[in-house]
Design a protein around this motif. Structure first.
Motif, PDB file in Angstrom:
ATOM      1  N   HIS A  92     -33.328  20.210   8.619  1.00 30.05           N
ATOM      2  CA  HIS A  92     -33.313  21.621   9.205  1.00 30.05           C
ATOM      3  C   HIS A  92     -32.798  21.738  10.548  1.00 30.05           C
ATOM      4  N   HIS A  93     -32.551  20.601  11.465  1.00 32.83           N
ATOM      5  CA  HIS A  93     -31.853  20.659  12.634  1.00 32.83           C
ATOM      6  C   HIS A  93     -30.398  21.047  12.391  1.00 32.83           C
ATOM      7  N   PRO A  94     -30.138  22.219  13.600  1.00 29.96           N
ATOM      8  CA  PRO A  94     -28.540  22.491  13.264  1.00 29.96           C
ATOM      9  C   PRO A  94     -27.668  21.267  13.222  1.00 29.96           C
ATOM     10  N   LEU A  95     -27.909  20.362  13.769  1.00 31.01           N
ATOM     11  CA  LEU A  95     -26.797  19.186  13.890  1.00 31.01           C
ATOM     12  C   LEU A  95     -26.776  18.519  12.373  1.00 31.01           C
ATOM     13  N   ASN A  96     -27.954  18.547  11.732  1.00 30.65           N
ATOM     14  CA  ASN A  96     -28.106  17.928  10.398  1.00 30.65           C
ATOM     15  C   ASN A  96     -27.256  18.864   9.625  1.00 30.65           C
ATOM     16  N   ASP A 337     -26.540  27.235  25.025  1.00 30.70           N
ATOM     17  CA  ASP A 337     -26.818  25.944  25.791  1.00 30.70           C
ATOM     18  C   ASP A 337     -27.216  24.822  25.018  1.00 30.70           C
ATOM     19  N   ILE A 338     -26.378  23.662  25.560  1.00 30.78           N
ATOM     20  CA  ILE A 338     -26.629  22.587  24.803  1.00 30.78           C
ATOM     21  C   ILE A 338     -27.971  21.697  24.871  1.00 30.78           C
ATOM     22  N   ARG A 339     -28.600  22.169  25.852  1.00 25.88           N
ATOM     23  CA  ARG A 339     -30.007  21.542  25.899  1.00 25.88           C
ATOM     24  C   ARG A 339     -30.845  21.968  24.889  1.00 25.88           C
ATOM     25  N   LEU A 340     -30.740  23.410  24.216  1.00 24.63           N
ATOM     26  CA  LEU A 340     -31.278  23.746  23.161  1.00 24.63           C
ATOM     27  C   LEU A 340     -31.596  22.826  21.932  1.00 24.63           C
ATOM     28  N   PHE A 341     -30.534  21.847  21.867  1.00 25.72           N
ATOM     29  CA  PHE A 341     -30.521  20.978  20.561  1.00 25.72           C
ATOM     30  C   PHE A 341     -31.635  20.028  20.842  1.00 25.72           C
ATOM     31  N   TRP A 342     -32.225  20.077  21.941  1.00 30.23           N
ATOM     32  CA  TRP A 342     -33.238  18.782  22.129  1.00 30.23           C
ATOM     33  C   TRP A 342     -34.425  19.556  22.331  1.00 30.23           C
ATOM     34  N   SER A 343     -34.629  20.887  22.090  1.00 28.09           N
ATOM     35  CA  SER A 343     -35.970  21.592  22.241  1.00 28.09           C
ATOM     36  C   SER A 343     -36.685  21.382  20.970  1.00 28.09           C
ATOM     37  N   SER A 344     -38.173  21.321  21.485  1.00 33.73           N
ATOM     38  CA  SER A 344     -38.942  21.513  20.290  1.00 33.73           C
ATOM     39  C   SER A 344     -39.507  22.748  20.088  1.00 33.73           C
ATOM     40  N   LEU A 349     -35.903  26.214  16.755  1.00 27.15           N
ATOM     41  CA  LEU A 349     -35.723  25.437  15.422  1.00 27.15           C
ATOM     42  C   LEU A 349     -36.307  26.350  14.072  1.00 27.15           C
ATOM     43  N   SER A 350     -37.058  27.138  14.212  1.00 30.98           N
ATOM     44  CA  SER A 350     -37.407  28.115  13.009  1.00 30.98           C
ATOM     45  C   SER A 350     -36.333  28.705  12.440  1.00 30.98           C
ATOM     46  N   GLN A 351     -35.319  28.925  13.235  1.00 35.28           N
ATOM     47  CA  GLN A 351     -34.080  29.806  12.848  1.00 35.28           C
ATOM     48  C   GLN A 351     -33.030  29.105  12.147  1.00 35.28           C
ATOM     49  N   PHE A 352     -33.450  27.760  11.986  1.00 37.72           N
ATOM     50  CA  PHE A 352     -32.680  27.109  11.076  1.00 37.72           C
ATOM     51  C   PHE A 352     -33.052  26.134   9.983  1.00 37.72           C
ATOM     52  N   LYS A 353     -34.362  26.579   9.687  1.00 37.36           N
ATOM     53  CA  LYS A 353     -35.345  26.125   8.738  1.00 37.36           C
ATOM     54  C   LYS A 353     -35.040  26.671   7.535  1.00 37.36           C
ATOM     55  N   PHE A 354     -33.428  26.395   6.786  1.00 42.58           N
ATOM     56  CA  PHE A 354     -33.455  26.719   5.547  1.00 42.58           C
ATOM     57  C   PHE A 354     -32.638  25.368   4.799  1.00 42.58           C
ATOM     58  N   ASP A 355     -32.678  25.439   3.564  1.00 42.21           N
ATOM     59  CA  ASP A 355     -32.302  24.182   2.730  1.00 42.21           C
ATOM     60  C   ASP A 355     -30.938  24.288   2.480  1.00 42.21           C
ATOM     61  N   ASP A 356     -30.112  25.288   2.369  1.00 36.35           N
ATOM     62  CA  ASP A 356     -28.523  25.334   2.157  1.00 36.35           C
ATOM     63  C   ASP A 356     -27.743  25.053   3.374  1.00 36.35           C
ATOM     64  N   PRO A 357     -27.444  23.999   3.716  1.00 31.21           N
ATOM     65  CA  PRO A 357     -26.549  23.822   5.007  1.00 31.21           C
ATOM     66  C   PRO A 357     -25.502  24.925   5.120  1.00 31.21           C
ATOM     67  N   SER A 358     -25.012  25.306   4.188  1.00 35.61           N
ATOM     68  CA  SER A 358     -23.882  26.138   4.366  1.00 35.61           C
ATOM     69  C   SER A 358     -24.246  27.757   4.714  1.00 35.61           C
ATOM     70  N   TYR A 363     -27.325  32.366  16.040  1.00 38.62           N
ATOM     71  CA  TYR A 363     -28.790  31.959  16.757  1.00 38.62           C
ATOM     72  C   TYR A 363     -29.191  33.383  17.646  1.00 38.62           C
ATOM     73  N   LYS A 364     -30.253  33.806  17.595  1.00 38.10           N
ATOM     74  CA  LYS A 364     -30.857  34.943  18.516  1.00 38.10           C
ATOM     75  C   LYS A 364     -31.800  34.436  19.572  1.00 38.10           C
ATOM     76  N   THR A 365     -31.296  34.751  20.723  1.00 38.05           N
ATOM     77  CA  THR A 365     -31.992  34.320  21.888  1.00 38.05           C
ATOM     78  C   THR A 365     -33.635  34.705  21.590  1.00 38.05           C
ATOM     79  N   VAL A 366     -34.644  33.850  21.938  1.00 39.47           N
ATOM     80  CA  VAL A 366     -35.844  34.300  21.708  1.00 39.47           C
ATOM     81  C   VAL A 366     -36.410  34.878  23.044  1.00 39.47           C
TER      82      VAL A 366
END
Length: 460
Positions: A92-96, A337-344, A349-358, A363-366
């Motif tokens: 579920h990580h965006p890079l994944n 911001d590229i630092r977001l990829f390393w954020s916990s 992270l919840s915005q990318f919690k979907f099973d279909d990668p397509s 992204y919506k700024t929290v």
């Protein structure tokens, strides 16, 4: 270094660098560290694993190796802390999601006569490599700027953290792989801003073809040739047949245009730009128009035949490409911001919690926490032994993820003293909470103190 096992053996050892650093002196960007590497197996599909005791990170300890620091050592504890994170493998990580979409596309585009994917995936290769792997095997000249300490993180003169996934290209070709993707973390000393981070993730693609695969089956194959002795030109290497090069180019560009359209839409506007890389010729960069701006997506080209010959391949030609996962993800999902990829932060992270990668999302700024801005000015040492990348690393090591950007805003040389002064503006902003100016001042004072002690600069 033990080479990665072949996929045909139906097993895969995953080597993670779980590095423990014993500090033997104050950091000065040189040889004050001894690095103890615990090579671990995080996962293995091997039947004869011997169990040993677990360490604190629940990894199986396989081998302990010590790397002695020397005059080339410039890797920092903060950089080492990124080893083993493997963001591209986290569900579920965006890079994944991006890596899965790339894999699916390559699997579907290139099939064996029996309908099986031709491409193999190598996404868990150890990021600690030798200069031979990172440079020599790719024909990068000894005096090339990309070898400098100011551009790379060296463990010592014999090992460094890979600067690109191409470091594994020659090794995999020599093992018999003709079609493969290499995915993983890479390390480069770079500027500090919203789109640059010293650790990011790359995908390297390689495809080799024989004469019959490239030209197809014909009654008289002698009429078709991969090689000929000719003059090297802008359009071909001196050993390649021009028709073969044009077929390789068409296959390569058709593949990458299809990949870009799969992610950015079939109506995406694209263009090819001639480029130079030491390991391919001819070479190109693919740009796509996003929000009225042309954005470079990747670099590619026809593999230098000398690389294939050195790897033991004499009857094939091929192409290669390389792309950055963060760049594709930032453009696809509008991540600012590229630092977001390393954020916990679960808000990210919840915005990318979907099973279909397509799945297509933006992204919506929290929340947007305020910046704190401090400047630092200092005289450079008279000897001229100053590299801006050393200062950037020092700032990263002390400020960590609280530093959003570092910009050189003034470069002044005193006409009488003949001394040069740099003034940097450091922008602090935490990704998950508001920083107080008092907190920032403490960090900033430590940066000033450490810069004065370790870089021999004089704070103004």
């Amino acid at each position: 270094m033990k080479p990665p096992p072949q996929r045909s053996q139906r097993h895969e050892a995953i080597f993670l660098g779980n590095l423990r650093l014993r500090e033997t002196g104050r950091y000065n960007g040189s040889s004050l560290f001894k690095i103890t590497l615990i090579k671990t197996i995080a996962k293995a599909m091997v039947s004869n694993i011997h169990k040993v005791k677990l360490n604190n990170s629940s990894n199986l300890i396989r081998k302990k190796k010590t790397y002695d620091a020397d005059e080339m050592t410039n890797v920092t504890p903060r950089i080492l802390s990124h080893l083993g994170r493997n963001l591209h493998l986290q569900k579920h990580h965006p890079l994944n999601h991006i890596s899965q979409r790339i894999t699916k596309f390559m699997y579907s585009r290139y099939l064996s006569p029996r309908g099986n994917p031709l491409f193999s995936i190598h996404d868990r290769l150890q990021p600690i490599v030798t200069p031979h792997q990172n440079f020599d095997s790719l024909l990068i000249p000894k005096d090339h700027v990309s070898r400098k300490k100011s551009d790379n993180y060296y463990i010592n003169k014999d090992f460094l953290l890979r600067a690109h996934t191409s470091a594994h290209q020659s090794e995999l070709i020599s093992m018999g792989f003709d079609n493969f993707l290499v995915m993983g973390d890479v390390y480069r000393r770079d500027e500090i801003d919203a789109s640059h981070y010293p650790v990011f993730h790359q995908v390297e693609g390689v495809r080799l073809t024989t004469k019959s695969e490239l030209f197809g089956s014909h009654q008289n194959m002698d009429d078709f040739q991969l090689f000929e002795n000719t003059e090297r030109s802008e359009t071909q290497q001196g050993v390649h047949n021009l028709e073969a090069v044009k077929l390789l180019e068409a296959d390569l560009k058709g593949c990458l245009e299809g990949l870009a359209m799969t992610l950015f839409g079939k109506d995406a506007e694209m263009r090819w730009v001639d480029a130079y890389f030491p390991f391919t010729h001819p070479s190109w960069e693919l740009e796509v128009k996003l929000n009225d701006d042309w954005v470079e997506l990747l670099g590619c080209g026809v593999i230098e035949q000398e690389i294939l010959v050195n790897a033991g391949v004499i009857d094939k030609v091929g192409w290669a490409f390389g792309l950055g996962l963060e760049r594709w993800a930032m453009k696809l999902y509008d991540i600012p911001d590229i630092r977001l990829f390393w954020s916990s932060d679960s808000g990210f992270l919840s915005q990318f919690k979907f099973d279909d990668p397509s799945t297509n999302i933006k992204y919506k700024t929290v929340s947007q926490y305020p910046q704190c801005v401090n400047d630092i000015s200092f005289w450079l040492p008279r000897e001229g032994l100053y590299e801006p990348s050393d200062f950037y690393d020092l700032v990263r090591n002390i400020g960590g993820s609280t530093v959003e950007q570092v910009t050189l805003i003034d470069n002044f040389t005193h006409p009488k003293k003949k001394l040069t002064s740099h003034c940097y503006r450091i922008v602090y902003r935490h990704m998950e909470r508001t920083l107080t100016q008092e907190e920032v001042n403490v960090i900033h004072k430590e940066i000033e103190k450490t810069a004065s002690e370790s870089l021999n600069v004089v704070i103004r």
